[in-house]
Design a protein around this motif. Structure first.
Motif, PDB file in Angstrom:
ATOM      1  N   ALA A 480       1.532  -1.260   0.355  1.00  0.00           N
ATOM      2  CA  ALA A 480      -0.027   0.098   0.022  1.00  0.00           C
ATOM      3  C   ALA A 480       1.437   1.391   0.189  1.00  0.00           C
ATOM      4  N   LEU A 481       2.175   1.303   0.104  1.00  0.00           N
ATOM      5  CA  LEU A 481       3.393   2.237  -0.216  1.00  0.00           C
ATOM      6  C   LEU A 481       3.391   2.967   1.156  1.00  0.00           C
ATOM      7  N   LEU A 482       3.183   2.209   2.241  1.00  0.00           N
ATOM      8  CA  LEU A 482       3.491   2.948   3.358  1.00  0.00           C
ATOM      9  C   LEU A 482       5.122   2.017   3.840  1.00  0.00           C
ATOM     10  N   PRO A 483       6.225   1.693   3.158  1.00  0.00           N
ATOM     11  CA  PRO A 483       7.106   1.364   4.196  1.00  0.00           C
ATOM     12  C   PRO A 483       8.067   1.799   5.165  1.00  0.00           C
ATOM     13  N   GLU A 484       7.815   3.411   5.730  1.00  0.00           N
ATOM     14  CA  GLU A 484       7.963   3.779   6.608  1.00  0.00           C
ATOM     15  C   GLU A 484       7.432   2.690   7.513  1.00  0.00           C
ATOM     16  N   LEU A 485       6.387   2.175   7.550  1.00  0.00           N
ATOM     17  CA  LEU A 485       5.015   1.965   8.764  1.00  0.00           C
ATOM     18  C   LEU A 485       5.274   0.626   8.931  1.00  0.00           C
ATOM     19  N   VAL A 486       6.150   0.082   7.574  1.00  0.00           N
ATOM     20  CA  VAL A 486       6.270  -1.554   8.266  1.00  0.00           C
ATOM     21  C   VAL A 486       7.256  -2.205   9.701  1.00  0.00           C
ATOM     22  N   GLN A 487       8.296  -0.878  10.089  1.00  0.00           N
ATOM     23  CA  GLN A 487       8.528  -2.195  11.173  1.00  0.00           C
ATOM     24  C   GLN A 487       7.588  -1.360  12.343  1.00  0.00           C
ATOM     25  N   ARG A 488       6.888   0.048  12.670  1.00  0.00           N
ATOM     26  CA  ARG A 488       6.104   0.093  13.137  1.00  0.00           C
ATOM     27  C   ARG A 488       4.787  -0.752  14.235  1.00  0.00           C
ATOM     28  N   LEU A 489       4.855  -2.266  13.523  1.00  0.00           N
ATOM     29  CA  LEU A 489       3.233  -2.773  14.031  1.00  0.00           C
ATOM     30  C   LEU A 489       3.616  -2.128  15.088  1.00  0.00           C
ATOM     31  N   ASP A 490       3.972  -2.282  16.104  1.00  0.00           N
ATOM     32  CA  ASP A 490       3.258  -2.377  17.877  1.00  0.00           C
ATOM     33  C   ASP A 490       3.914  -1.224  18.465  1.00  0.00           C
ATOM     34  N   ASP A 491       4.044  -0.015  17.624  1.00  0.00           N
ATOM     35  CA  ASP A 491       3.817   1.625  18.201  1.00  0.00           C
ATOM     36  C   ASP A 491       2.350   2.350  18.114  1.00  0.00           C
ATOM     37  N   SER A 492       2.130   2.608  19.330  1.00  0.00           N
ATOM     38  CA  SER A 492       1.161   2.838  19.981  1.00  0.00           C
ATOM     39  C   SER A 492       0.989   4.331  19.893  1.00  0.00           C
ATOM     40  N   ASP A 493      -0.205   4.791  19.085  1.00  0.00           N
ATOM     41  CA  ASP A 493      -0.250   6.670  18.957  1.00  0.00           C
ATOM     42  C   ASP A 493      -2.043   6.212  18.313  1.00  0.00           C
ATOM     43  N   ALA A 494      -1.170   8.003  18.366  1.00  0.00           N
ATOM     44  CA  ALA A 494      -3.404   8.681  18.022  1.00  0.00           C
ATOM     45  C   ALA A 494      -3.711   8.937  16.436  1.00  0.00           C
ATOM     46  N   TRP A 495      -3.043   7.358  15.280  1.00  0.00           N
ATOM     47  CA  TRP A 495      -3.083   7.860  14.262  1.00  0.00           C
ATOM     48  C   TRP A 495      -3.598   8.566  13.186  1.00  0.00           C
ATOM     49  N   SER A 496      -4.977   8.095  13.545  1.00  0.00           N
ATOM     50  CA  SER A 496      -5.536   9.679  13.001  1.00  0.00           C
ATOM     51  C   SER A 496      -5.214  10.914  12.782  1.00  0.00           C
ATOM     52  N   GLN A 497      -4.836  11.505  14.398  1.00  0.00           N
ATOM     53  CA  GLN A 497      -3.850  12.705  13.647  1.00  0.00           C
ATOM     54  C   GLN A 497      -2.089  13.152  13.947  1.00  0.00           C
ATOM     55  N   LYS A 498      -1.962  11.379  13.392  1.00  0.00           N
ATOM     56  CA  LYS A 498      -0.363  11.175  12.810  1.00  0.00           C
ATOM     57  C   LYS A 498      -0.397  11.487  11.439  1.00  0.00           C
ATOM     58  N   LEU A 499      -1.931  10.485  10.769  1.00  0.00           N
ATOM     59  CA  LEU A 499      -1.184  10.354   9.646  1.00  0.00           C
ATOM     60  C   LEU A 499      -1.993  11.202   8.406  1.00  0.00           C
ATOM     61  N   GLN A 505      -5.504   6.910   3.555  1.00  0.00           N
ATOM     62  CA  GLN A 505      -5.961   6.271   2.715  1.00  0.00           C
ATOM     63  C   GLN A 505      -5.312   4.746   2.202  1.00  0.00           C
ATOM     64  N   ARG A 506      -3.601   5.213   1.842  1.00  0.00           N
ATOM     65  CA  ARG A 506      -3.500   3.996   1.964  1.00  0.00           C
ATOM     66  C   ARG A 506      -3.027   2.882   3.179  1.00  0.00           C
ATOM     67  N   LEU A 507      -3.509   3.565   4.348  1.00  0.00           N
ATOM     68  CA  LEU A 507      -3.642   2.529   5.199  1.00  0.00           C
ATOM     69  C   LEU A 507      -4.793   1.492   4.871  1.00  0.00           C
ATOM     70  N   ALA A 508      -5.625   2.406   4.703  1.00  0.00           N
ATOM     71  CA  ALA A 508      -7.418   1.956   4.233  1.00  0.00           C
ATOM     72  C   ALA A 508      -7.086   0.522   3.227  1.00  0.00           C
ATOM     73  N   ILE A 509      -6.228   1.193   1.658  1.00  0.00           N
ATOM     74  CA  ILE A 509      -5.930   0.436   0.765  1.00  0.00           C
ATOM     75  C   ILE A 509      -5.410  -1.149   1.490  1.00  0.00           C
ATOM     76  N   ALA A 510      -4.448  -0.597   2.725  1.00  0.00           N
ATOM     77  CA  ALA A 510      -3.386  -1.968   3.259  1.00  0.00           C
ATOM     78  C   ALA A 510      -4.934  -3.046   3.500  1.00  0.00           C
ATOM     79  N   ARG A 511      -5.840  -2.509   4.292  1.00  0.00           N
ATOM     80  CA  ARG A 511      -6.343  -3.306   4.767  1.00  0.00           C
ATOM     81  C   ARG A 511      -6.866  -4.929   3.387  1.00  0.00           C
ATOM     82  N   VAL A 512      -7.263  -4.040   2.615  1.00  0.00           N
ATOM     83  CA  VAL A 512      -8.110  -4.929   1.353  1.00  0.00           C
ATOM     84  C   VAL A 512      -6.902  -5.295   1.082  1.00  0.00           C
TER      85      VAL A 512
END
Length: 597
Positions: A480-499, A505-512
């Motif tokens: 989904a073209l989010l390589p910068e997040l590949v190593q952050r699976l266990d990071d906790s954050d307010a992702w709706s504010q940080k992304l 939208q790419r995260l939603a496509i990654a779900r698909v």
């Protein structure tokens, strides 16, 4: 006047039944025996507490008579009796407090989970918001978060406090009215040329005193119910807007909208303050009268019984017993006066909860005009869509798509493309007709929901992240073209504010790409992406759908998206005078590589 009184009585009984309907389910739930045993224990402890008050009243007579007679033996004996009674009373109060608080806690836990379940079931939370925006008249419940979090806590605690207080008042009245009657003696009441001897004079004086006080209190405090109701609503509106400023802080900052939002917050806080000022003024009037009423009740029995004491008819101990018993009877009869403010606040809370319950019940019994069933294809027959206001969008539409199809839905803004998307998802309540929808399908909105917490949970949402391996999760992010997040699976954050919007939208496509559904329904899922990213991601979604033997239905304005679709459903304005605003034209999409319009 009689008809008005009858109408008010009928309204009161109806409201009482509705409030009881809120309280009763817990005591007939799966926890009913525990709840009933605890409630019975509280009642028993309250009865024991009133019995202790009766023992104290007897003690007053013996102790003060001993003082008057200067009897040292009686004095020290009664001091020891007092210590025993005091210990018994303290133990009762502590145990009653603990059991009452425990029952309140369990009741709140149950009723909160009960209403959370009902509110979240069958998309009730979503449809209630639609109904509220459509109503525009304040009849639909607002701020369900406040009703579940705050009002239910207030309702359970106030119900227990007031019901036990009322029980105490009734039992105290029954226990002490006989004592006061026996101590009262008779009072000469001259009427005309005759004199009547009235037995139990102090009891009758207490009744008259409290009836007059109750009537005056009701007329002074009646506006408090409405003021408390509005105060809770204004407080919730103010808090809700504060939350929105926090959620949309970046957009507000970019628009330099601080002053506008400050004005909106000031407007809502001004409503809070104005209503609270009215509440304070009304409470001031009520406190003034109740304070006067309570202080007068202290001296009233002494004034009435003083002639008998000074004439030697009664001793000091009996005078103190009369004062104590009168105080208990007066307190019991004045329960409504003393608790009017609390009753008004409780009534406002109960009104908010009953309206919330009514809205959920209305949703539960609402007739579904759309017949929806599972199938291997997408088919709609006689589909009609309306806005929440009732204004029609589409009427008697027939659409179909099967495996291998790819459909592009286009049309002017406001034509109902997203509404059609919601109808396919089965969440739009203002729809009629028949529809068949594939079971293995994902619906991807333009603004996806990204929960706070570990990134792996946000990626797998709403499924359990443990269902997927770390390799699968990382591959989906990379695809989904989010390589910068590949190593952050266990990071906790307010992702709706940080992304950013594009990253969300790419995260939603990654779900698909992670879940690989057979059918994908996409609503402007690439609106925040650049052209190369849009093309790459659409290619990967299309490849995933083809691999699974399914289909894709997309809503998009960009022409470039057309090359990934073989059909086009275009919403065009209907002729004037038609029953609907738009109709759907079905056509073949432009060939791959051509410019779609």
């Amino acid at each position: 006047m009689p008809s008005s009184v009858t109408a008010r009585a009928r309204t009161f009984l109806q409201d009482l039944r509705r409030i009881l309907a809120l309280a009763a389910p817990y005591f007939s739930s799966e926890e009913k025996w525990r709840a009933r045993i605890m409630f019975t224990a509280i009642v028993a402890l309250n009865l024991a507490y009133v019995y202790a008050l009766v023992l104290f009243n007897d003690w007053y007579g013996r102790f003060y008579n001993g003082l008057q007679n200067k009897d040292v033996t009686v004095f020290w004996r009664e001091i020891r009796v007092f210590c025993v009674l005091a210990f018994f009373n303290i133990a009762l109060q502590v145990l009653k407090f603990y059991v009452t608080q425990l029952l309140q806690l369990r009741w709140r836990a149950w009723i909160t989970r009960h209403y959370l379940g009902r509110w979240m079931a069958d998309r009730t939370f979503y449809e209630m918001e639609l109904a509220r925006y459509a109503a525009r008249n304040g009849t639909t419940p607002d701020n369900p978060d406040q009703r579940i979090q705050e009002d239910m806590q207030l309702f359970t605690s106030a119900t227990m406090t007031l019901s036990m207080g009322l029980l105490n008042a009734v039992v105290t009245l029954v226990s002490f009215v006989g004592i006061l009657w026996g101590l009262s003696g008779t009072m000469a009441l001259p009427i005309g040329n005759s004199t009547y001897q009235v037995a139990g004079s102090m009891v009758w004086l207490a009744v008259v005193y409290c009836v007059v006080g109750t009537v005056i209190t009701h007329f002074i405090g009646r506006p408090l119910i409405g003021l408390n109701f509005r105060q809770q609503r204004f407080e919730a509106d103010f808090r809700h807007h504060l939350v929105r400023v926090r959620e949309y802080s970046e957009a507000i900052a970019l628009d330099r909208g601080e002053q506008v939002e400050r004005g909106q917050l000031d407007l809502r806080f001004g409503a809070v303050l104005r209503n609270y000022l009215s509440l304070i003024k009304q409470q001031k009037n009520l406190v003034t009268f109740t304070a006067f009423f309570g202080q007068a009740a202290v001296i009233f029995p002494f004034v009435v019984a003083a002639p008998r004491f000074f004439s030697g008819a009664i001793q000091l101990g009996q005078l103190m017993q009369i004062s104590s018993a009168f105080g208990r009877v007066q307190d019991a009869l004045s329960w409504f006066v003393d608790n009017y403010d609390s009753v008004a606040a409780w009534r406002a809370t109960a009104d908010r909860l009953t309206s919330f319950d009514d809205a959920i019940r209305a949703h539960d019994v609402r007739e579904r005009a759309l017949e929806r069933s599972d199938a291997e294809v997408l088919r709609a027959d006689g589909l009609s869509l309306s806005l929440p206001s009732g204004k029609p969008l589409l009427a008697d539409v027939a659409l179909s798509a099967g495996a291998g199809d790819s459909v592009l839905v286009q049309g002017p803004s406001g034509s109902g493309k997203s509404t059609l998307f919601r109808a396919f998802a089965g969440i739009w309540p203002f729809a009629r007709g028949r529809m068949q929808v594939p079971t293995d399908a994902m619906f991807v909105p333009q603004r996806p929901y990204v929960p706070d917490g570990p990134l792996r949970l946000a990626l797998a949402y709403p499924e359990d992240a443990a269902k997927y391996s770390d390799a699968q999760l990382r591959q989906a992010l990379d695809d989904a073209l989010l390589p910068e997040l590949v190593q952050r699976l266990d990071d906790s954050d307010a992702w709706s504010q940080k992304l950013s919007g594009g990253e969300q939208q790419r995260l939603a496509i990654a779900r698909v790409l992670l879940k690989k559904p057979r059918w994908v329904f996409a609503d402007e899922i690439s609106s925040a992406l650049d052209a190369p990213a849009e093309r790459t991601l659409y290619q990967r979604i299309a490849a995933t759908v083809r691999e699974k033997g399914g289909a894709m239905v997309s809503i998009a304005h960009r022409a470039a998206v057309g090359e990934f679709h073989t059909q086009r459903w275009t919403l065009v304005p209907e002729a004037e005078g038609s029953a609907a605003r738009y109709r759907v034209e079905v056509s073949t999409a432009a060939a791959p590589g051509s410019a779609a319009t």
